[in-house]
Structures are given as C-alpha cells and as structure tokens.
Design a protein around this motif. Sequence first.
Motif, short mmCIF file in Angstrom:
data_model
loop_
_atom_site.label_atom_id
_atom_site.label_comp_id
_atom_site.label_asym_id
_atom_site.label_seq_id
_atom_site.Cartn_x
_atom_site.Cartn_y
_atom_site.Cartn_z
N SER A 82 14.92 -54.24 50.35
CA SER A 82 16.32 -54.01 49.05
C SER A 82 15.29 -53.59 48.07
O SER A 82 13.97 -54.02 47.23
N PHE A 83 15.92 -52.20 47.01
CA PHE A 83 15.73 -52.81 45.07
C PHE A 83 17.18 -52.70 44.58
O PHE A 83 18.17 -51.71 45.15
N ASP A 84 17.48 -53.36 43.52
CA ASP A 84 18.07 -53.61 42.79
C ASP A 84 17.92 -52.60 41.40
O ASP A 84 16.44 -52.21 41.74
N ALA A 85 18.52 -52.82 40.02
CA ALA A 85 18.17 -51.91 39.37
C ALA A 85 17.31 -52.38 38.27
O ALA A 85 17.16 -53.66 38.45
N HIS A 86 15.49 -51.52 38.05
CA HIS A 86 14.67 -52.39 36.19
C HIS A 86 14.42 -53.09 37.79
O HIS A 86 13.56 -54.02 37.18
N GLN A 87 14.26 -53.28 39.08
CA GLN A 87 13.06 -53.83 39.90
C GLN A 87 11.94 -52.67 40.24
O GLN A 87 11.75 -52.35 40.83
N HIS A 88 10.86 -53.45 40.73
CA HIS A 88 9.81 -52.75 40.66
C HIS A 88 8.67 -53.70 42.07
O HIS A 88 8.90 -55.11 41.80
N GLN B 259 11.18 -57.37 38.00
CA GLN B 259 11.91 -56.90 36.41
C GLN B 259 10.81 -55.97 36.39
O GLN B 259 9.04 -56.08 35.57
N ILE B 260 11.11 -54.81 36.30
CA ILE B 260 10.49 -54.01 34.78
C ILE B 260 10.29 -53.54 33.79
O ILE B 260 11.22 -54.09 32.96
N THR B 261 9.10 -54.45 33.13
CA THR B 261 8.98 -54.69 31.77
C THR B 261 9.31 -54.08 30.82
O THR B 261 9.09 -52.26 31.19
N HIS B 262 9.81 -53.65 29.18
CA HIS B 262 9.80 -52.46 28.62
C HIS B 262 8.26 -51.85 28.27
O HIS B 262 8.43 -50.54 28.09
N GLU B 263 6.95 -52.25 28.49
CA GLU B 263 6.21 -51.79 28.29
C GLU B 263 5.79 -50.44 29.60
O GLU B 263 5.61 -49.61 29.53
N MET B 264 6.44 -51.67 30.30
CA MET B 264 6.48 -50.80 31.63
C MET B 264 6.99 -49.33 32.26
O MET B 264 6.62 -48.16 32.01
N TYR B 265 8.55 -49.56 31.51
CA TYR B 265 9.57 -48.14 31.07
C TYR B 265 8.97 -47.16 30.54
O TYR B 265 8.85 -46.41 30.48
N GLU B 266 8.28 -47.51 28.94
CA GLU B 266 7.22 -46.98 28.12
C GLU B 266 6.44 -45.46 29.30
O GLU B 266 6.48 -45.29 28.54
N LEU C 16 -0.82 -53.40 34.94
CA LEU C 16 0.97 -54.48 34.89
C LEU C 16 1.68 -55.06 36.23
O LEU C 16 1.60 -55.79 36.17
N GLN C 17 1.70 -54.11 37.24
CA GLN C 17 2.37 -54.91 38.54
C GLN C 17 1.31 -55.81 38.29
O GLN C 17 2.19 -56.49 39.05
N LEU C 18 0.00 -55.63 38.60
CA LEU C 18 -0.89 -56.05 39.31
C LEU C 18 -0.92 -57.49 38.38
O LEU C 18 -0.48 -59.14 39.01
N GLU C 19 -0.71 -57.26 37.88
CA GLU C 19 -0.39 -59.19 36.64
C GLU C 19 0.62 -59.22 36.77
O GLU C 19 0.14 -61.28 37.16
N GLN C 20 1.64 -58.68 37.16
CA GLN C 20 2.85 -59.75 36.59
C GLN C 20 3.02 -60.00 38.28
O GLN C 20 3.62 -61.05 38.53
N LEU C 21 2.86 -59.27 39.23
CA LEU C 21 2.96 -59.42 40.92
C LEU C 21 2.10 -60.88 41.16
O LEU C 21 2.54 -61.66 42.18
#
Length: 328
Positions: A100-106, A169-176, A205-210
């Motif tokens: 499941s995914f909610d808004a702003h998630q990755h 959570q999707i960060t601003h840097e990811m959104y950019e 960015l994903q791997l670092e955050q996860l």
Amino acid sequence: MALKLYEIDSPNLLLERNYPNTCFSLDTGIYESITHLDASFGKGFYKEIFFDGIHIGYGHANLFKRMRFRFESDFETVEMHFALKGSSYASGEMMPSGVSFDAHQHNIIYGNSICGKMEWGDQEFQLCEINLSPEFFKKFLPEDSKFFDEFRNAIDRGRSGLLMNLNRQITHEMYEIIDGITRCERKGIFKKIYLEAKIMELLLLQLEQLQVDDRAAVSLKKTDIDKIYAVREFLLQNIDGNSTLINLAHAVGTNEFTLKKGFKELFGTTVFGFWHDAKMEHAKKLILEADRTIGEVSDLVGYKNQRHFSDAFKRKFGIPPSKLKRNF
C-alpha cells in the motif's frame, strides 16, 4: 512482455500494454508514448519513456469513484515507485501481505510476473514509476551490506517484494528530480544522458534514505504530513506571492508550530527558506530560458524592489542577475 488490467469480477479487459523485448535491453533508442483516460470513472493520462534497460511511467488522473481491478504481468522488473498524490493498495500470490502507498511515499519493489488485485481511491491520483531491469539495478546496490544483500538475494531467487517494509516520505530533493524527469524536453541522445543521470541521482537518494533504521522515520501524523505537503505545493504554485507563516498554517488547517517543525523534518529547511530558494531557482530559469528583463523577473518572483531582488539573487548564486543575463 505485457501488462493487462481487467474488471475486478469479470474477464473484461480494461487495458493491455505490450512492450517490446528491447524495453529492458541496453543500447537501444528512446521510445515515448502517452495513453489518455476519458471514462465514466475518471480522466487523466499516463506517459511512458523507455530506453537502455529503463522504463519511466508518469500518470495523473482524477478518479470519480473507487477503482478495483485485476492485473497480470509476465515480466521481471525492479520498480522505483513514487506515490505523488492519492493512495493505492495491491495484493497477489507473490505478495500476500499486500503493498500500500499513501500520498508522498516511495519505496523500491521487485516484481517477477506478478498477478493480483489493485485498488485506487476516489481522488486525484498521481504517480511516477521507474522500472529497471534487475541486472541493471543490482549494479548499483552497495556491497557488503546485510540490508541490501537480502533484497539482492530475493531478486536472485525470483521472490517479489519490497526493499523495505515501511515506505518513506518523498523529500523535496526527490520531487525536484522527478519534476526534471517528467518535464524534460531534450531529444535523442541528450535526453537519454539527462534522464539516466537524474534516475541515478534519484536512486541514490532512495537507497540512502531507505537504509536508515526504521526508528529514524518521520514522526508526524499522516494528516499533518498531507497539510505540510499542501503548503509546499501552494508555495511552488505561488512563486510571485508573499504570505505569513500563520496565514499559510491556517490555510491548510494547522498551526504555526506544527508547520515549522514538520516542514523542517520533511524538507530539511524552513518554510521561507524553501520559498526563497524556489523563487531564486525560478528567477534563474527565467533569465536563462526566457526573454525577460531583470525588472520583469523581479516582479514575477514577488519582489517589488529590483535592488532587493538582485541582492537576494547574488547571495544565492554568487553573481548578480544582470551578469548572468550578459553571460547568457
């Protein structure tokens, strides 16, 4: 290679997408397509780009009712999944606990010929998914890490699943970066170079955050997260505006303390630090890409005093806007 969508309790086919075998092959050209949705249950589009072992899908739709359907796929992929707006749920034999995914998630998903059921809420729905061939993806997994070794072993055994049980959570840097990918107007080899570089940056960015421990996850309530992202979207939609913190907080139904704390936690900066940087980046783009005077650019990013704008621009980029325009 095919993906099929069916009505939930009938054999009626809603959508079938057939992909050439070269979709996940290296050294191919770049292919693009767009599918439009105009039905009783919603309107929107889904744009696709694929090249050199990479598939990019970006969709945006307004759904008028809750959608449930069955899906079938006959290929193997690693998916960088970004739920930008709306919520979804999927389940299948290979993933009995569901995803499941909610808004702003990755998260990152490995799928091997997955079949199952999916549900989308009746709302605005927006997502970006980047599919990589497993062999391509594994080249970028860090070595000597138990955390990543488990996912690598799951891929080698053909066992579908998530890289991490808890979405982030999707960060601003990811959104950019996602915005740059979906809006890229380059052509041919230059587009391939740009997109691959951005995807690698996004994967980093994903791997670092996860890999960060679960306890480091965002502590905010989902309702507060949604409100803070709403403020972020408002700021980006109103680059030429000015507002107070209390007005921004009240506009989305929260208070100053929650907005200040949450914005810093989600985006690593203050509300007005974020807005200032967004204004300066937009001003730089206008100077480089549009035929505008410095005075016009100043007005377009909300500065009534051109000198104040020039000073702010120089503090951000190290040179005044007039020099950037002359050099360009």
